[in-house]
Design an enzyme around this catalytic site. Structure first.
Site, PDB file in Angstrom:
ATOM      1  N   HIS A  69      -0.854   5.781   9.184  1.00  0.00           N
ATOM      2  CA  HIS A  69      -0.317   4.824  10.163  1.00  0.00           C
ATOM      3  C   HIS A  69      -1.304   4.491  11.282  1.00  0.00           C
ATOM      4  O   HIS A  69      -0.898   3.975  12.321  1.00  0.00           O
ATOM      5  CB  HIS A  69       0.961   5.379  10.807  1.00  0.00           C
ATOM      6  CG  HIS A  69       2.165   5.350   9.933  1.00  0.00           C
ATOM      7  ND1 HIS A  69       2.313   6.159   8.839  1.00  0.00           N
ATOM      8  CD2 HIS A  69       3.298   4.602   9.980  1.00  0.00           C
ATOM      9  CE1 HIS A  69       3.490   5.927   8.272  1.00  0.00           C
ATOM     10  NE2 HIS A  69       4.099   4.990   8.939  1.00  0.00           N
ATOM     11  N   GLU A 111       7.282  -4.870   0.317  1.00  0.00           N
ATOM     12  CA  GLU A 111       6.233  -5.705   0.912  1.00  0.00           C
ATOM     13  C   GLU A 111       5.636  -6.691  -0.071  1.00  0.00           C
ATOM     14  O   GLU A 111       5.282  -7.805   0.306  1.00  0.00           O
ATOM     15  CB  GLU A 111       5.129  -4.823   1.509  1.00  0.00           C
ATOM     16  CG  GLU A 111       5.498  -4.142   2.833  1.00  0.00           C
ATOM     17  CD  GLU A 111       6.259  -2.831   2.656  1.00  0.00           C
ATOM     18  OE1 GLU A 111       6.537  -2.449   1.508  1.00  0.00           O
ATOM     19  OE2 GLU A 111       6.585  -2.191   3.681  1.00  0.00           O
TER      20      GLU A 111
END
Ligand SMILES: Cc1ncc(C[n+]2csc(CCOP(=O)(O)OP(=O)(O)O)c2C)c(N)n1
Ligand SMILES: Cc1ncc(C[n+]2csc(CCOP(=O)(O)OP(=O)(O)O)c2C)c(N)n1
Ligand SMILES: [Mg+2]
Ligand SMILES: [Mg+2]
Lengths: 341, 322, 322, 341
Positions: D143, D74
């Site tokens: 998450h 990322e």
């Protein structure tokens, strides 16, 4: 016997010496926290003692096994501190400037902060992350952030912000002894400030605010270095016959809500002075606390004294404009103070 | 291929300018005229200049905290640079960035950077833009030995490799990251040895020899320009001053310092071009004078420039914000 | 060195248990009985079991989002595991973690992990603790091919290398990271080729063959235990199910799937131990039965377990918070 | 002609199609945003279209050059998006779940957000970072975060939070066209919700709140999915004769202060409903806004309806307790509503 005075930097160093003597599980990790790692020459080892010299001398006392200089790889070595903490050590790891958190936040907030919860309480992570905050040194946008608001946002972390040498020592000892992950924010502009500090064991309880100055007209909650700026403002206001009560939360997660609320119940006025960015910040957090839990007592709009919503500029002229000063606090207090006559 | 005379002059001029600029900033910092964190490039000139000698104006670079040399070699105006370092309104960033953030997008200089290892991802972006637009622009990404241990190094080299991005990754191995030597921070002798992990070429050169850097960079740049993907090019070099201004430099020996200064890139160049008859004493002396003048003008410009208005603090955060 | 009979039985038992556990979870998810993101380990059993067969109870491991196999091989109670996956109060994490966060510190299982690449730094920490305390404990760090492109991989291998940490980095190369094949995501044929960048051994083994994994892990674990530092061990393997439950698996072919299933680690093991007379049909059949029973008991346990009280949400954030 | 209804997911997809057609500089980057990258077989390419199928079909329309699947790195690919934006492209990059920001925050907040300022306004970074937020899918602590408060804290970023399919389309178009870095927060629980969405060009101005329901008794500021929960609460309260005004800020940085303040001036009551963690959050931010700028109008304590200060638990039972529901909003409103009789 008057207490001896030492600097904020010396207070931090002293806490390390005492805590490392006390508990062999305490180890330090970070970039150049000793300096010249791997060198045989003892004069070279300890070349820096941290970028601001906070950990100078420790490698001589405790050896390279407990003073671990690291490569530049914050995710790996902060994660290693978390992993070592979960494995029974009590690591203190340095993130040189808080603005670098962007390269390693995951290990702090998704691992360190959450392990215990995700594992149903069947783990503990007694890690301390030390980092430096604050503008004022011409260090520009990436080296002058405060960002403690972000860490406070995350459940699972504790956050402490010492403003005085005594608290620097006492909160560091408390952080190291704490069984939860604690982020310890050193204000780099305070390193040379002096104050009385107990010589022996000195632990400041996490979660207890300090009423730095008693007052009656307005509660001024000030954080980190802003405590000193608020004290300046208090002196100016005193001459105008206005008495402010300065509350230093010292720890912002957990926050000592009671002390703040009690003070506001007394003064009925609130000004928060915070050097962090203004949005979703400790300033808004404290105001929301009062607006939800002591609203009836509040007799004037709450006020935030913060930098503008901009990154920290480099030029000394701009940086001076950026950082809240005593005059801005005075103005904010004057705006809410009850008219005396 | 021999370097053309004009290029040689340019190389000498840029190296001298960097050295003089850095020496001046060093003195000014010591005198208390400059605030903040200042990292000087003196000693490493051959890498920036040898690389940039192969780049075009429309090529891009990313830089580091030690960025003055990259700026000067890429053609950033030194008046604006010096003014920036003093925090003046006429600075390259209007005084908002300072030494650690000097940039000039019009020169393809995407900024010095205070975050170690932050440049490689940005470089991938600049290179990706060129590739997607079908231009043959190249990006050079400078970073230190310390940065090569940072995760972004790995991620970016991998990304550049699988996408065949037109990048030259230039590792400036000056032996230290702050006080930490490469002996301690890595178990491989060369940063370039890490190229294997990405299936790209890794090349080591003497970073004190601008000819060596030039040749290796020429090959890497040509490769990138042809769309053949990235190269990891490592120059072995040394910084003459401390890590930052104010550093007491207790972590290295005088002998070590001298061993590099004996191979000073500017002296080496000077000697070689004379020996090989590539440039004359006169030509070199003239460049020496010119660069003195250029720097003098920059000092006058910076000194005469005003500080920004305090309210300038509020501008330039967004293009548009209510 | 030949594997002792007891160890062989254990290996077969653990591989069967993992397979049956995962097949069951697959069915339960399809039936809507399980919430969240569930990643199954079926097909990769040889890697977890072949590695763990070389570890002691007081050794540690870090895991991934695909963690059930690591848990079972490291000896985490499968009753508590299954209950956790249903979110029951009796779960390994009291229902707070779910499939992606199963942990058991008492077994040295430092947690499945929802962040790709988060394990290697934690593994460095566990290994550092052992090293500083002078124990000879070893840490095994499992991660996928996708994770090997993440920055933490690079940083952690470097750290482990320069500190000679007692770690075995176990790359589970199952060809895909979600839909992305290693052909696309890296330009080197093997993850183990990256060991060169850290000056440590890199070893590739057939991850469908538990004997091969066992041997390579034995060497790497021994090396770590002797204080000789880390190894990067790569097992080539395959996941039989989709990336997560619910995946339509449009990114690979049936032929490819079959080619791996033809080399199924459990069948291969079964065949080989019989052929070489290491275990008998009876012995294997008995283990088969036992594991059926173990799983059946776990199902009953999990089904009978209560959900946590809603207010349990508030507990276990801190050891102490006002 | 009644407007056709499409889902939040479809609205996002449609905005992409239109914006990519409109401007060739718009490119998308992210993990598995097409799927099966590098495969020749056209059936395989586009195997996922993003983890929740939001970008399905785009690679067929625009090709792999503009739909860049990335390795798991990322920092590199978000940084590349920032670098490409500074070099004239208009990239939209996906951070699959906002909780992963810990592995790449630096490229967003120290590079993307600060470049322009550090360079004295001589650069622009028109990058959009799309990410998914919210609990409710049993995805547990790493998450299910919201974390938009953290991004709002950073000067230099804009933050948008669409709650409806129409806003999902309109704010995505606005984000892509905006010359500043915008973080676009998709609530993953909303993907299947349907609503009317204009077919053609549809741009929702960044910085403009939406009064979702007019009301007189209490101002309820609700964010992202909480807008729907507030609507539920409104129906329940209606039956009690209590009328709430629901304000959806839609963009939280910049915040449409005027609309919120005007509403509070009218109702004199404030409840903020925010799914993000409660400390230093949008909830505290909005309350502080009102307590500093419309204090005189506020006639009762402000109220926060947020999750507790804990990570997000996995078990459905616990997660249900965690996420604010209509009953909690009803309770908060009842506590501050003026007594009618
Ligand atoms: C992410 C991050 N970590 C640490 C630092 C502090 N720091 C600034 S420069 C530096 C050393 C960099 O070494 P190297 O990459 O070799 O470059 P050099 O200074 O030698 O040119 C460090 C640790 C930083 N700026 N950013
Ligand atoms: C930092 C981060 N990025 C992305 C994801 C989403 N994600 C979960 S698993 C996965 C693929 C992992 O691939 P690999 O490492 O090969 O492991 P495998 O699933 O094949 O076992 C991705 C991208 C994540 N969880 N964390
Ligand atoms: Mg260096
Ligand atoms: Mg994989």
């Amino acid at each position: 016997m008057p207490e001896r005075e030492i600097t904020y930097r010396e207070a931090i160093n002293e806490a390390f010496v005492q805590e490392m003597q006390r508990d062999p599980n305490v180890i330090l990790l970070g970039e150049d926290i000793a300096g010249a790692p791997g060198r045989d020459d003892p004069d070279m080892l300890d070349a820096w003692g941290g970028v601001f010299g906070m950990t100078k001398g420790l490698v001589g006392k405790f050896g390279s096994q407990r003073m671990l200089d690291t490569p530049i790889s914050e995710s790996a070595f902060i994660g290693a501190a978390v992993g070592a903490a979960a494995s029974g050590m009590r690591p203190v790891v340095e993130l040189m400037f808080v603005g670098f958190c962007g390269v390693c936040l995951d290990q702090i907030v998704n691992q360190g902060a959450k392990l215990r919860y995700m594992f149903g309480g069947r783990a503990k992570v007694p890690v301390t992350v030390r980092t430096t905050i604050g503008a004022g040194l011409g260090a520009a946008a990436q080296h002058s952030d405060c960002l403690y608001s972000i860490f406070t946002h995350y459940p699972g972390l504790k956050c402490v912000l010492p403003a005085t040498p005594a608290d620097a020592k006492g909160l560091l000892a408390a952080a190291i002894r704490d069984d939860d992950p604690v982020i310890y924010f050193e204000n780099k502009v305070l390193y040379e400030t002096k104050g009385p500090v107990p010589e022996g064991e000195h632990v400041v309880e996490i979660g207890k605010a300090n009423i730095v100055r008693q007052g009656t007209d307005v509660t001024v909650v000030a954080l980190s270095r802003m405590v000193n700026v608020a004290l300046e403002a208090a002196d100016i206001l005193n001459k105008e016959g206005i008495s402010i009560e300065i509350v230093d939360p010292r720890t912002i997660s957990p926050l000592d809500e009671q002390t703040i609320l009690d003070s506001v119940r007394k003064t009925e006025r609130l000004v928060v002075v915070d050097e962090d960015h203004p949005r979703c910040s400790m300033a808004t957090d404290i105001i929301a606390l009062v607006a939800t839990k002591a609203f009836e007592y509040l007799d004037a709009p709450a006020r935030m004294v913060t930098p503008p919503h901009t990154p920290v500029p480099f030029s000394p002229v701009l940086e001076k404009f950026y950082v809240p000063d005593a005059q801005r606090i005075v103005k904010a207090v004057m705006a809410v103070v009850p008219q005396k006559r | 291929m021999p370097i053309k005379k004009d290029r040689l002059k340019w190389i000498y001029e840029r190296m001298c300018l960097i050295r003089k600029f850095e020496d001046h900033v060093h003195d000014e910092f010591a005198a208390g005229a400059i605030a903040g964190f200042v990292h000087l490039y003196a000693g490493e000139e051959a890498i920036a200049v040898g690389t940039m000698a192969n780049l075009r104006d429309d090529d891009s670079i990313t830089s580091t905290h030690r960025g003055h040399g990259h700026c000067i070699a890429k053609g950033v105006d030194i008046n604006a640079m010096l003014a920036e370092i003093y925090g003046k309104a006429t600075g390259a960033c209007k005084g908002k960035g300072g030494s650690m953030h000097i940039a000039d997008m019009t020169k393809g200089m995407l900024g010095a950077n205070g975050i170690v290892g932050a440049g490689p991802p940005l470089a991938c972006g600049a290179a990706l833009a060129a590739k997607l637009r079908g231009t043959d622009q190249v990006t050079a990404c400078f970073f230190g030995d310390g940065a090569s241990n940072q995760g972004t190094f790995h991620e970016s080299l991998n990304l550049a490799s699988i996408w065949d991005l037109p990048i030259v990754f230039v590792a400036e191995n000056n032996v230290y990251a702050e006080t930490t030597s490469t002996d301690y921070s890595m178990r491989v002798p060369n940063i370039a040895d890490r190229a294997v992990a990405y299936g790209i070429p890794g090349v080591v050169v003497d970073g004190m020899d601008v000819f060596a850097v030039y040749d290796a960079a020429a090959e890497a740049v040509a490769r990138a320009r042809k769309g053949k993907g990235p190269t990891l090019l490592e120059g072995k070099t040394y910084r003459y001053y401390g890590h930052f201004e104010g550093d007491t430099i207790l972590y290295r020996t005088k002998q070590e310092e001298q061993s590099y200064k004996d191979r000073d890139p500017i002296l080496q160049f000077h000697k070689r071009v004379l020996e090989e008859g590539l440039l004359s004493e006169d030509q070199l002396a003239k460049i020496d004078q010119q660069t003195d003048t250029t720097l003098k003008k920059a000092k006058i410009f910076a000194a005469a420039s005003p500080f920004p208005e305090p309210q300038e603090c509020l501008e330039d955060v967004y293009v548009k914000y209510p």
